[in-house]
Design a protein around this motif. Structure first.
Motif, PDB file in Angstrom:
ATOM      1  N   CYS A 187     -35.911  -6.503   9.703  1.00  0.00           N
ATOM      2  CA  CYS A 187     -34.775  -6.707   8.814  1.00  0.00           C
ATOM      3  C   CYS A 187     -33.712  -5.836   8.834  1.00  0.00           C
ATOM      4  O   CYS A 187     -32.509  -5.812   8.618  1.00  0.00           O
ATOM      5  CB  CYS A 187     -35.202  -7.419   7.762  1.00  0.00           C
ATOM      6  SG  CYS A 187     -36.344  -8.787   7.677  1.00  0.00           S
TER       7      CYS A 187
ATOM      8  N   THR B 206     -38.754 -11.976  12.003  1.00  0.00           N
ATOM      9  CA  THR B 206     -38.383 -11.481  13.446  1.00  0.00           C
ATOM     10  C   THR B 206     -39.692 -10.868  14.126  1.00  0.00           C
ATOM     11  O   THR B 206     -39.431 -10.455  15.194  1.00  0.00           O
ATOM     12  CB  THR B 206     -37.444 -10.041  13.136  1.00  0.00           C
ATOM     13  OG1 THR B 206     -38.334  -9.206  12.307  1.00  0.00           O
ATOM     14  CG2 THR B 206     -36.229 -10.410  12.351  1.00  0.00           C
TER      15      THR B 206
ATOM     16  N   PHE C 274     -36.335 -19.898  11.116  1.00  0.00           N
ATOM     17  CA  PHE C 274     -35.363 -19.722  10.002  1.00  0.00           C
ATOM     18  C   PHE C 274     -35.605 -20.932   9.085  1.00  0.00           C
ATOM     19  O   PHE C 274     -35.665 -22.189   9.796  1.00  0.00           O
ATOM     20  CB  PHE C 274     -34.102 -19.601  10.273  1.00  0.00           C
ATOM     21  CG  PHE C 274     -33.226 -20.319  10.912  1.00  0.00           C
ATOM     22  CD1 PHE C 274     -32.615 -21.434  10.401  1.00  0.00           C
ATOM     23  CD2 PHE C 274     -33.633 -20.570  12.249  1.00  0.00           C
ATOM     24  CE1 PHE C 274     -31.854 -22.393  10.965  1.00  0.00           C
ATOM     25  CE2 PHE C 274     -32.594 -21.634  12.892  1.00  0.00           C
ATOM     26  CZ  PHE C 274     -31.963 -22.310  12.265  1.00  0.00           C
TER      27      PHE C 274
ATOM     28  N   THR D  66     -29.754  -8.829  11.377  1.00  0.00           N
ATOM     29  CA  THR D  66     -29.126  -9.521  10.280  1.00  0.00           C
ATOM     30  C   THR D  66     -28.941 -10.832  10.484  1.00  0.00           C
ATOM     31  O   THR D  66     -28.779 -11.263  11.702  1.00  0.00           O
ATOM     32  CB  THR D  66     -28.220  -8.494   9.801  1.00  0.00           C
ATOM     33  OG1 THR D  66     -27.123  -8.436  10.655  1.00  0.00           O
ATOM     34  CG2 THR D  66     -28.905  -7.243   9.455  1.00  0.00           C
ATOM     35  N   ALA D  67     -28.479 -11.615   9.556  1.00  0.00           N
ATOM     36  CA  ALA D  67     -27.918 -12.842   9.693  1.00  0.00           C
ATOM     37  C   ALA D  67     -27.133 -13.137   8.559  1.00  0.00           C
ATOM     38  O   ALA D  67     -26.856 -12.628   7.687  1.00  0.00           O
ATOM     39  CB  ALA D  67     -28.882 -13.976   9.651  1.00  0.00           C
ATOM     40  N   GLU D  68     -25.877 -14.014   8.920  1.00  0.00           N
ATOM     41  CA  GLU D  68     -24.954 -14.406   8.183  1.00  0.00           C
ATOM     42  C   GLU D  68     -24.781 -16.032   8.297  1.00  0.00           C
ATOM     43  O   GLU D  68     -24.908 -16.607   9.147  1.00  0.00           O
ATOM     44  CB  GLU D  68     -23.603 -13.956   8.527  1.00  0.00           C
ATOM     45  CG  GLU D  68     -23.457 -12.608   8.713  1.00  0.00           C
ATOM     46  CD  GLU D  68     -22.059 -12.075   9.306  1.00  0.00           C
ATOM     47  OE1 GLU D  68     -21.179 -12.702   9.521  1.00  0.00           O
ATOM     48  OE2 GLU D  68     -22.032 -10.843   9.428  1.00  0.00           O
TER      49      GLU D  68
ATOM     50  N   ILE E 172     -25.436 -20.420  11.037  1.00  0.00           N
ATOM     51  CA  ILE E 172     -25.979 -19.137  11.031  1.00  0.00           C
ATOM     52  C   ILE E 172     -25.854 -18.154  12.223  1.00  0.00           C
ATOM     53  O   ILE E 172     -26.130 -18.558  13.643  1.00  0.00           O
ATOM     54  CB  ILE E 172     -27.663 -19.220  10.822  1.00  0.00           C
ATOM     55  CG1 ILE E 172     -27.690 -20.346   9.901  1.00  0.00           C
ATOM     56  CG2 ILE E 172     -28.243 -18.199  10.764  1.00  0.00           C
ATOM     57  CD1 ILE E 172     -29.136 -21.077   9.990  1.00  0.00           C
ATOM     58  N   THR E 173     -25.091 -16.903  11.795  1.00  0.00           N
ATOM     59  CA  THR E 173     -25.024 -16.042  13.200  1.00  0.00           C
ATOM     60  C   THR E 173     -25.833 -14.623  12.939  1.00  0.00           C
ATOM     61  O   THR E 173     -25.920 -14.175  11.857  1.00  0.00           O
ATOM     62  CB  THR E 173     -23.479 -15.446  12.938  1.00  0.00           C
ATOM     63  OG1 THR E 173     -22.614 -16.714  13.114  1.00  0.00           O
ATOM     64  CG2 THR E 173     -23.215 -14.544  13.967  1.00  0.00           C
ATOM     65  N   PHE E 174     -26.569 -14.597  13.736  1.00  0.00           N
ATOM     66  CA  PHE E 174     -27.759 -13.631  14.083  1.00  0.00           C
ATOM     67  C   PHE E 174     -26.921 -12.225  14.606  1.00  0.00           C
ATOM     68  O   PHE E 174     -26.165 -12.486  15.579  1.00  0.00           O
ATOM     69  CB  PHE E 174     -28.994 -13.966  14.786  1.00  0.00           C
ATOM     70  CG  PHE E 174     -29.546 -14.955  14.001  1.00  0.00           C
ATOM     71  CD1 PHE E 174     -30.593 -14.608  13.121  1.00  0.00           C
ATOM     72  CD2 PHE E 174     -29.787 -16.390  14.124  1.00  0.00           C
ATOM     73  CE1 PHE E 174     -31.279 -15.736  12.287  1.00  0.00           C
ATOM     74  CE2 PHE E 174     -30.375 -17.208  13.555  1.00  0.00           C
ATOM     75  CZ  PHE E 174     -31.217 -16.831  12.548  1.00  0.00           C
ATOM     76  N   ASN E 175     -27.332 -11.013  14.164  1.00  0.00           N
ATOM     77  CA  ASN E 175     -26.715  -9.742  14.700  1.00  0.00           C
ATOM     78  C   ASN E 175     -27.804  -8.963  14.758  1.00  0.00           C
ATOM     79  O   ASN E 175     -29.136  -8.796  14.428  1.00  0.00           O
ATOM     80  CB  ASN E 175     -25.689  -9.431  13.651  1.00  0.00           C
ATOM     81  CG  ASN E 175     -24.592 -10.315  13.216  1.00  0.00           C
ATOM     82  OD1 ASN E 175     -23.649 -10.485  14.233  1.00  0.00           O
ATOM     83  ND2 ASN E 175     -24.740 -10.956  12.200  1.00  0.00           N
TER      84      ASN E 175
ATOM     85  N   THR F 119     -25.138 -17.556  17.600  1.00  0.00           N
ATOM     86  CA  THR F 119     -25.028 -18.466  16.357  1.00  0.00           C
ATOM     87  C   THR F 119     -25.481 -19.806  16.585  1.00  0.00           C
ATOM     88  O   THR F 119     -25.622 -20.508  17.846  1.00  0.00           O
ATOM     89  CB  THR F 119     -23.387 -18.828  16.103  1.00  0.00           C
ATOM     90  OG1 THR F 119     -22.883 -17.465  15.855  1.00  0.00           O
ATOM     91  CG2 THR F 119     -23.232 -19.793  14.961  1.00  0.00           C
TER      92      THR F 119
END
Length: 223
Positions: free
Chosen positions: A188, A87, A126, A192-194, A214-217, A53
């Protein structure tokens, strides 16, 4: 004195017993190797998809409105925020490692086995934003907030989120490389990101701002 035939017969029985013992031990070793490979191969199935994050806070001068869900809920609604990231600067590499495992029939309780890890490395550039930032309406109806294009002003948080993260552990190098060679790994569809944006109030209402989280997964998982 024993007959020579009895001695030879006894020696043959001993040889058979030794051979049976050796075969049994070899069978145990082969079985353990299979269990170890299964243990290492199954490791990615229980991993956490969260890569990490990134947080930042952007100050907003008093006198401007930040869109929030309600007076009680300071989060910015999803329709009033956006996030874009790339990415293409990520890559995947394979490294040999040693994994410490445990087994009920292992005298020491734990043992080491050679394995291979797939690791995601690089950075994700980002830009996140919140919109629109508007002026406070004056009681007399005369606006003292001047905007060239009404209701289009945004505040932004931008940066690079850098990663050096294990995404899998495998029994063989070929299995690890097959993960890295997946064409969808750094697209993508997998990364992913939240975004969660929240209004903050500083110094007893003498200042305000927006916190971007921002949380990247990785859909394929991490461990």
């Amino acid at each position: 004195m024993r007959d020579i035939k009895e001695i030879i017969s006894e020696m043959e029985r001993l040889s058979e017993d030794v051979a049976a013992t050796i075969n049994d031990e070899q069978s145990k070793v082969t079985s353990q190797e299979k269990e170890l490979k299964a243990l290492v191969k199954d490791a990615p199935a229980t991993v956490d998809p969260v890569i990490g994050t990134y947080c930042c806070v952007v100050n907003v001068p008093n006198g401007f409105n930040i869109p929030v869900t309600s007076a009680e809920d300071p989060t910015v609604p999803a329709e009033n925020q956006n996030l874009i990231f790339r990415t293409s600067e990520l890559s995947c590499c394979v490294n040999p490692i040693t994994v410490v495992c445990s087994a009920e029939d292992c005298p020491s309780g734990t043992f080491e086995v050679s394995a291979f890890e797939a690791r995601l490395v690089g950075c994700i550039p980002f830009i996140a934003n919140v919109f629109p930032i508007t002026g406070v309406e004056e009681p007399n109806g005369n606006s003292t907030t001047c905007e060239l294009t009404p209701s289009t002003t945004r505040i932004c948080c931008s940066g690079n989120f850098c990663i050096n993260r294990r995404i899998g552990v495998y029994a063989t190098e070929a299995e690890a490389r097959s993960i890295c060679s997946d064409s969808g790994l750094i697209t993508c569809s997998n990364i992913t990101a939240e975004l969660v944006a929240t209004k903050l109030t500083f110094c007893e209402a003498n200042g305000q701002g927006v916190q971007f989280s921002i949380t990247f997964n990785s859909v394929s998982g991490n461990c």
